[in-house]
Design an enzyme around this catalytic site. Structure first.
Site, PDB file in Angstrom:
ATOM      1  N   ARG A 210       0.812  -1.215   0.000  1.00 11.74           N
ATOM      2  CA  ARG A 210       0.000   0.000   0.000  1.00 11.74           C
ATOM      3  C   ARG A 210       0.841   1.258   0.000  1.00 11.74           C
ATOM      4  O   ARG A 210       0.352   2.343  -0.289  1.00 11.74           O
ATOM      5  CB  ARG A 210      -0.915   0.031   1.234  1.00 11.74           C
ATOM      6  CG  ARG A 210      -1.889  -1.114   1.311  1.00 11.74           C
ATOM      7  CD  ARG A 210      -2.545  -1.176   2.671  1.00 11.74           C
ATOM      8  NE  ARG A 210      -1.518  -1.429   3.696  1.00 11.74           N
ATOM      9  CZ  ARG A 210      -1.679  -1.177   4.994  1.00 11.74           C
ATOM     10  NH1 ARG A 210      -2.807  -0.675   5.440  1.00 11.74           N
ATOM     11  NH2 ARG A 210      -0.716  -1.434   5.846  1.00 11.74           N
TER      12      ARG A 210
ATOM     13  N   ASP B 124       7.689  25.167  12.953  1.00 13.67           N
ATOM     14  CA  ASP B 124       7.942  24.335  11.773  1.00 13.67           C
ATOM     15  C   ASP B 124       7.872  25.222  10.534  1.00 13.67           C
ATOM     16  O   ASP B 124       6.981  26.076  10.424  1.00 13.67           O
ATOM     17  CB  ASP B 124       6.886  23.238  11.637  1.00 13.67           C
ATOM     18  CG  ASP B 124       7.085  22.090  12.602  1.00 13.67           C
ATOM     19  OD1 ASP B 124       7.992  22.161  13.452  1.00 13.67           O
ATOM     20  OD2 ASP B 124       6.326  21.117  12.506  1.00 13.67           O
TER      21      ASP B 124
ATOM     22  N   HIS C 189      22.925  29.995   6.612  1.00 12.46           N
ATOM     23  CA  HIS C 189      22.207  30.868   7.542  1.00 12.46           C
ATOM     24  C   HIS C 189      22.339  30.427   8.999  1.00 12.46           C
ATOM     25  O   HIS C 189      22.546  29.265   9.291  1.00 12.46           O
ATOM     26  CB  HIS C 189      20.710  30.887   7.204  1.00 12.46           C
ATOM     27  CG  HIS C 189      20.407  31.328   5.815  1.00 12.46           C
ATOM     28  ND1 HIS C 189      19.383  30.777   5.092  1.00 12.46           N
ATOM     29  CD2 HIS C 189      20.980  32.247   5.012  1.00 12.46           C
ATOM     30  CE1 HIS C 189      19.331  31.351   3.894  1.00 12.46           C
ATOM     31  NE2 HIS C 189      20.296  32.242   3.822  1.00 12.46           N
TER      32      HIS C 189
ATOM     33  N   LYS D 262      18.089  23.161  14.455  1.00 13.77           N
ATOM     34  CA  LYS D 262      17.109  22.778  13.438  1.00 13.77           C
ATOM     35  C   LYS D 262      17.131  21.269  13.239  1.00 13.77           C
ATOM     36  O   LYS D 262      18.185  20.641  13.307  1.00 13.77           O
ATOM     37  CB  LYS D 262      17.434  23.444  12.101  1.00 13.77           C
ATOM     38  CG  LYS D 262      17.362  24.950  12.127  1.00 13.77           C
ATOM     39  CD  LYS D 262      17.811  25.528  10.797  1.00 13.77           C
ATOM     40  CE  LYS D 262      17.776  27.044  10.837  1.00 13.77           C
ATOM     41  NZ  LYS D 262      18.324  27.623   9.596  1.00 13.77           N
TER      42      LYS D 262
ATOM     43  N   HIS E 290      23.793  26.878   8.372  1.00 14.24           N
ATOM     44  CA  HIS E 290      23.068  25.813   7.692  1.00 14.24           C
ATOM     45  C   HIS E 290      22.682  26.253   6.285  1.00 14.24           C
ATOM     46  O   HIS E 290      22.296  27.399   6.065  1.00 14.24           O
ATOM     47  CB  HIS E 290      21.795  25.465   8.488  1.00 14.24           C
ATOM     48  CG  HIS E 290      20.893  24.540   7.763  1.00 14.24           C
ATOM     49  ND1 HIS E 290      19.735  24.966   7.148  1.00 14.24           N
ATOM     50  CD2 HIS E 290      20.992  23.213   7.515  1.00 14.24           C
ATOM     51  CE1 HIS E 290      19.144  23.928   6.574  1.00 14.24           C
ATOM     52  NE2 HIS E 290      19.885  22.857   6.785  1.00 14.24           N
TER      53      HIS E 290
ATOM     54  N   TYR F 181      11.591  22.009   8.110  1.00 13.67           N
ATOM     55  CA  TYR F 181      12.484  22.032   9.266  1.00 13.67           C
ATOM     56  C   TYR F 181      11.784  22.556  10.499  1.00 13.67           C
ATOM     57  O   TYR F 181      10.923  23.416  10.444  1.00 13.67           O
ATOM     58  CB  TYR F 181      13.775  22.800   8.984  1.00 13.67           C
ATOM     59  CG  TYR F 181      13.650  24.179   8.413  1.00 13.67           C
ATOM     60  CD1 TYR F 181      13.915  25.309   9.186  1.00 13.67           C
ATOM     61  CD2 TYR F 181      13.317  24.373   7.079  1.00 13.67           C
ATOM     62  CE1 TYR F 181      13.836  26.574   8.658  1.00 13.67           C
ATOM     63  CE2 TYR F 181      13.241  25.635   6.543  1.00 13.67           C
ATOM     64  CZ  TYR F 181      13.506  26.740   7.338  1.00 13.67           C
ATOM     65  OH  TYR F 181      13.421  28.006   6.802  1.00 13.67           O
TER      66      TYR F 181
ATOM     67  N   GLU G  59      19.142  37.645  11.974  1.00 13.74           N
ATOM     68  CA  GLU G  59      19.635  36.890  10.825  1.00 13.74           C
ATOM     69  C   GLU G  59      21.131  37.077  10.637  1.00 13.74           C
ATOM     70  O   GLU G  59      21.659  38.172  10.805  1.00 13.74           O
ATOM     71  CB  GLU G  59      18.971  37.378   9.532  1.00 13.74           C
ATOM     72  CG  GLU G  59      17.633  36.828   9.255  1.00 13.74           C
ATOM     73  CD  GLU G  59      17.115  37.283   7.886  1.00 13.74           C
ATOM     74  OE1 GLU G  59      17.709  38.174   7.247  1.00 13.74           O
ATOM     75  OE2 GLU G  59      16.094  36.725   7.474  1.00 13.74           O
TER      76      GLU G  59
ATOM     77  N   LYS H 222      20.313  38.313  -1.173  1.00 20.33           N
ATOM     78  CA  LYS H 222      20.822  38.345   0.201  1.00 20.33           C
ATOM     79  C   LYS H 222      21.951  37.336   0.401  1.00 20.33           C
ATOM     80  O   LYS H 222      22.965  37.639   1.028  1.00 20.33           O
ATOM     81  CB  LYS H 222      19.674  38.077   1.182  1.00 20.33           C
ATOM     82  CG  LYS H 222      20.088  38.036   2.641  1.00 20.33           C
ATOM     83  CD  LYS H 222      18.904  37.848   3.567  1.00 20.33           C
ATOM     84  CE  LYS H 222      18.343  36.469   3.454  1.00 20.33           C
ATOM     85  NZ  LYS H 222      17.303  36.166   4.449  1.00 20.33           N
ATOM     86  N   ASP H 223      21.781  36.125  -0.158  1.00 25.05           N
ATOM     87  CA  ASP H 223      22.786  35.085   0.039  1.00 25.05           C
ATOM     88  C   ASP H 223      24.083  35.366  -0.722  1.00 25.05           C
ATOM     89  O   ASP H 223      25.112  34.767  -0.418  1.00 25.05           O
ATOM     90  CB  ASP H 223      22.228  33.714  -0.340  1.00 25.05           C
ATOM     91  CG  ASP H 223      21.290  33.157   0.731  1.00 25.05           C
ATOM     92  OD1 ASP H 223      21.218  33.736   1.833  1.00 25.05           O
ATOM     93  OD2 ASP H 223      20.624  32.139   0.457  1.00 25.05           O
TER      94      ASP H 223
END
Length: 189
Positions: free
Chosen positions: A23, A52, A66, A76, A123, A136, A147, A173-174
């Site tokens: 199944r 979450d 981050h 996390k 991370h 997460y 941040e 931003k990254d």
């Protein structure tokens, strides 16, 4: 569930016990009781998840690296529920013997693995499949003023992202996070 220690203390891979038949399958994706019984003794303390999150990304998207600055640091517990990602935790704790080192794990909808990233780690992840849905749990609420990040493209980290970096899709931003060598970490061991 099986808890697998990695090369860096506190960074853990968690494999749930999956029950499958004709199944489909069933597994407990999270149990606070079992997490407390099996993970807390390794960490030396319990974890209480309070938020979450979920995102969907396309192939080549790289998010990270981050973290949240004190006093709003986060641990996390991450997993990929659709597709596949390469997930990465980088130790950014000053005084740590593994400072600047990382652990990677491939998280997929097939292997059902989860990755525990403790406080004091940056991370990030790269999407390896056409699309990926990533979930997460965090043990601290998100605080935008806290941040922080280090460059996901920092060559000194020697991370093999399993995708061509010239094809990576990054947020603006990254692209602006500092390299590890130019970074003054707010974390100490």
């Amino acid at each position: 569930m099986e808890v697998i220690k990695t090369a860096i203390d506190g960074v853990l891979i968690i494999e749930p016990k999956v029950f499958g038949d004709n199944r489909g399958y069933f597994f407990e994706s999270f149990s606070q009781r079992e997490f407390d019984e099996k993970v807390a003794p390794i960490l030396g303390h319990s974890i209480n998840f309070v938020q979450d999150n979920e995102n969907m990304s396309f192939y080549g998207v790289m998010r990270g690296l981050h973290f949240q600055r004190p006093p709003y640091t986060q641990s996390k517990l991450v997993r990929c529920v659709k597709g596949a990602v390469l997930d990465v935790a980088v130790d950014i704790r000053k005084g740590s013997p593994t400072y600047g080192k990382h652990v990677t794990v491939e998280l997929t909808e097939e292997n059902h693995r989860q990755f525990f990233v403790p406080r004091g780690f940056a991370h990030g992840f790269a999407v390896l499949s056409e699309t990926a849905v990533f979930q997460y749990k965090c043990d601290e609420f998100y605080h935008p003023e806290a941040e922080g990040g280090i460059s996901i493209l920092d060559k000194s980290l020697s991370i093999d992202w399993h995708i061509p970096v010239d094809q990576a899709i990054l947020s603006e931003k990254d692209t602006k996070h500092p390299l590890l060598n130019d970074f003054d970490s707010p974390f100490t061991l």
